[in-house]
Design a protein around this motif. Structure first.
Motif, PDB file in Angstrom:
ATOM      1  N   LYS A 197      12.647 -35.132 -29.848  1.00  0.00           N
ATOM      2  CA  LYS A 197      13.652 -34.653 -30.838  1.00  0.00           C
ATOM      3  C   LYS A 197      12.693 -33.774 -32.065  1.00  0.00           C
ATOM      4  N   MET A 198      11.638 -34.274 -32.208  1.00  0.00           N
ATOM      5  CA  MET A 198      10.811 -33.877 -33.435  1.00  0.00           C
ATOM      6  C   MET A 198       9.397 -32.909 -33.037  1.00  0.00           C
ATOM      7  N   ALA A 199       9.039 -32.885 -31.802  1.00  0.00           N
ATOM      8  CA  ALA A 199       8.079 -31.922 -31.476  1.00  0.00           C
ATOM      9  C   ALA A 199       8.215 -30.992 -30.225  1.00  0.00           C
ATOM     10  N   TYR A 200       8.019 -31.664 -29.043  1.00  0.00           N
ATOM     11  CA  TYR A 200       7.982 -30.953 -27.764  1.00  0.00           C
ATOM     12  C   TYR A 200       9.306 -30.779 -27.094  1.00  0.00           C
ATOM     13  N   GLY A 201      10.480 -31.430 -27.517  1.00  0.00           N
ATOM     14  CA  GLY A 201      11.447 -31.180 -26.558  1.00  0.00           C
ATOM     15  C   GLY A 201      11.842 -29.625 -26.893  1.00  0.00           C
ATOM     16  N   ILE A 202      13.111 -29.539 -26.170  1.00  0.00           N
ATOM     17  CA  ILE A 202      13.717 -28.097 -26.234  1.00  0.00           C
ATOM     18  C   ILE A 202      15.086 -28.157 -26.213  1.00  0.00           C
ATOM     19  N   THR A 203      15.378 -26.775 -26.784  1.00  0.00           N
ATOM     20  CA  THR A 203      17.089 -26.714 -26.968  1.00  0.00           C
ATOM     21  C   THR A 203      17.079 -25.238 -26.183  1.00  0.00           C
ATOM     22  N   PHE A 204      17.925 -25.008 -25.244  1.00  0.00           N
ATOM     23  CA  PHE A 204      18.065 -23.739 -24.754  1.00  0.00           C
ATOM     24  C   PHE A 204      19.580 -23.169 -24.482  1.00  0.00           C
ATOM     25  N   ASN A 205      19.545 -21.940 -24.277  1.00  0.00           N
ATOM     26  CA  ASN A 205      20.814 -21.289 -24.047  1.00  0.00           C
ATOM     27  C   ASN A 205      20.725 -20.320 -22.979  1.00  0.00           C
ATOM     28  N   LYS A 206      21.489 -20.161 -21.979  1.00  0.00           N
ATOM     29  CA  LYS A 206      21.480 -19.328 -20.905  1.00  0.00           C
ATOM     30  C   LYS A 206      22.012 -18.057 -21.288  1.00  0.00           C
ATOM     31  N   VAL A 207      21.367 -16.872 -21.061  1.00  0.00           N
ATOM     32  CA  VAL A 207      21.289 -15.745 -21.563  1.00  0.00           C
ATOM     33  C   VAL A 207      21.524 -14.520 -20.683  1.00  0.00           C
ATOM     34  N   VAL A 255       3.089 -13.126 -21.694  1.00  0.00           N
ATOM     35  CA  VAL A 255       3.599 -14.177 -20.776  1.00  0.00           C
ATOM     36  C   VAL A 255       2.703 -15.361 -21.066  1.00  0.00           C
ATOM     37  N   LEU A 256       3.412 -16.387 -21.589  1.00  0.00           N
ATOM     38  CA  LEU A 256       2.707 -17.496 -22.299  1.00  0.00           C
ATOM     39  C   LEU A 256       2.262 -18.560 -20.993  1.00  0.00           C
ATOM     40  N   GLU A 257       0.767 -18.888 -21.353  1.00  0.00           N
ATOM     41  CA  GLU A 257       0.199 -19.866 -20.284  1.00  0.00           C
ATOM     42  C   GLU A 257      -0.058 -21.035 -20.896  1.00  0.00           C
ATOM     43  N   ARG A 258      -0.593 -21.002 -22.033  1.00  0.00           N
ATOM     44  CA  ARG A 258      -0.815 -22.114 -23.099  1.00  0.00           C
ATOM     45  C   ARG A 258      -0.927 -22.027 -24.484  1.00  0.00           C
ATOM     46  N   MET A 259      -0.672 -23.322 -25.024  1.00  0.00           N
ATOM     47  CA  MET A 259      -0.933 -23.105 -26.716  1.00  0.00           C
ATOM     48  C   MET A 259      -1.572 -24.131 -27.223  1.00  0.00           C
ATOM     49  N   PHE A 260      -2.475 -23.912 -28.357  1.00  0.00           N
ATOM     50  CA  PHE A 260      -3.128 -25.078 -28.703  1.00  0.00           C
ATOM     51  C   PHE A 260      -2.869 -24.980 -30.243  1.00  0.00           C
ATOM     52  N   LEU A 261      -2.410 -26.225 -30.896  1.00  0.00           N
ATOM     53  CA  LEU A 261      -2.095 -26.648 -32.076  1.00  0.00           C
ATOM     54  C   LEU A 261      -3.196 -27.127 -32.803  1.00  0.00           C
ATOM     55  N   HIS A 262      -3.279 -26.741 -34.049  1.00  0.00           N
ATOM     56  CA  HIS A 262      -4.491 -27.111 -34.917  1.00  0.00           C
ATOM     57  C   HIS A 262      -3.849 -27.898 -35.785  1.00  0.00           C
ATOM     58  N   CYS A 263      -4.039 -29.428 -35.779  1.00  0.00           N
ATOM     59  CA  CYS A 263      -3.481 -30.319 -36.584  1.00  0.00           C
ATOM     60  C   CYS A 263      -4.316 -31.150 -37.367  1.00  0.00           C
ATOM     61  N   ASN A 264      -3.743 -31.487 -38.721  1.00  0.00           N
ATOM     62  CA  ASN A 264      -4.380 -32.309 -39.687  1.00  0.00           C
ATOM     63  C   ASN A 264      -4.872 -33.733 -39.029  1.00  0.00           C
ATOM     64  N   ALA A 265      -5.840 -34.552 -39.796  1.00  0.00           N
ATOM     65  CA  ALA A 265      -6.367 -35.507 -39.390  1.00  0.00           C
ATOM     66  C   ALA A 265      -5.381 -36.623 -38.821  1.00  0.00           C
ATOM     67  N   LEU A 266      -3.988 -36.625 -39.343  1.00  0.00           N
ATOM     68  CA  LEU A 266      -3.169 -37.685 -38.860  1.00  0.00           C
ATOM     69  C   LEU A 266      -2.229 -37.287 -37.800  1.00  0.00           C
ATOM     70  N   GLY A 267      -2.403 -35.975 -37.486  1.00  0.00           N
ATOM     71  CA  GLY A 267      -1.514 -35.269 -36.431  1.00  0.00           C
ATOM     72  C   GLY A 267      -0.175 -34.903 -37.183  1.00  0.00           C
ATOM     73  N   THR A 268       0.188 -34.946 -37.939  1.00  0.00           N
ATOM     74  CA  THR A 268       1.392 -35.005 -38.865  1.00  0.00           C
ATOM     75  C   THR A 268       1.946 -33.383 -39.164  1.00  0.00           C
ATOM     76  N   ASN A 269       0.683 -32.612 -39.213  1.00  0.00           N
ATOM     77  CA  ASN A 269       0.917 -30.948 -39.871  1.00  0.00           C
ATOM     78  C   ASN A 269       0.235 -30.026 -38.896  1.00  0.00           C
ATOM     79  N   VAL A 270       0.746 -28.992 -38.584  1.00  0.00           N
ATOM     80  CA  VAL A 270       0.163 -28.092 -37.735  1.00  0.00           C
ATOM     81  C   VAL A 270      -0.042 -26.676 -38.746  1.00  0.00           C
ATOM     82  N   SER A 271      -1.248 -26.386 -38.675  1.00  0.00           N
ATOM     83  CA  SER A 271      -1.947 -25.231 -39.584  1.00  0.00           C
ATOM     84  C   SER A 271      -1.663 -23.885 -38.841  1.00  0.00           C
ATOM     85  N   LYS A 272      -2.050 -24.060 -37.690  1.00  0.00           N
ATOM     86  CA  LYS A 272      -1.973 -22.806 -36.878  1.00  0.00           C
ATOM     87  C   LYS A 272      -1.826 -23.154 -35.425  1.00  0.00           C
TER      88      LYS A 272
END
Length: 172
Positions: free
Chosen positions: A85-95, A133-150
């Protein structure tokens, strides 16, 4: 002349410099779209296409999202309700036929596109005006893991097919 050589060397080596050392890579799969890792730990969130035949993506559930828990010997685990619900799930539409637009729960402003290309499912995304074409992403998180800066995006340029690494800075 020497300065031009150093600049070219820097540009060529940039994607390698941006890679995360010491992070495990999930096992390759013909259904793999991309995966996400973050600076908090080595757990990996994987996005695979739900393929129902060699050329068709499942309309009702096009993407299988799960976690590989590298703290538990790399076992596959389903996302928790909170992760979905808050992070890694997706919402999609068939186009279109075998074409879907989707967003990640944590960043619904960024639209990604899933489609079949040359018999293979791929995800494309526009980052900093560049379509990849996306292969991977890397999230830079704060120490608690609650915020992503880039977010670092890695893949291939849609036009040139060359490796591409782009960073998106978040101001949340």
């Amino acid at each position: 002349m020497k300065n031009h050589f150093l600049l070219i060397l820097f540009i060529i080596s940039m994607p390698a410099c941006l890679a995360q050392d010491g992070y495990p890579e999930p096992p390759d799969s013909h259904k793999r779209l991309f995966y996400i890792q973050h600076s908090k730990n080595h757990n990996t969130y994987v996005y695979d296409a739900n393929i129902i035949s060699s050329t068709n993506i499942k309309d009702s559930d096009p993407i299988d999202v799960y976690q590989i828990d590298y703290k538990k010997d790399g076992t596959r685990e389903e996302l928790t309700g909170l992760q979905r619900k808050m992070a890694y799930g997706i919402t999609f539409n068939k186009v279109g036929e075998n074409k879907f637009e989707f967003t990640l729960a944590a960043y619904p402003e960024k639209i990604l596109t899933l489609a079949m290309q040359s018999g293979k499912p791929v995800v494309t995304v526009n980052i900093n005006g560049k379509e990849m074409v996306l292969e991977r992403m890397f999230l830079h998180c704060n120490a608690l893991g609650t915020n992503v800066s880039k977010i670092d995006f890695y893949g291939r340029d849609v036009k040139t097919h060359r490796d591409l690494a782009e960073t998106m800075y978040l101001s949340r």
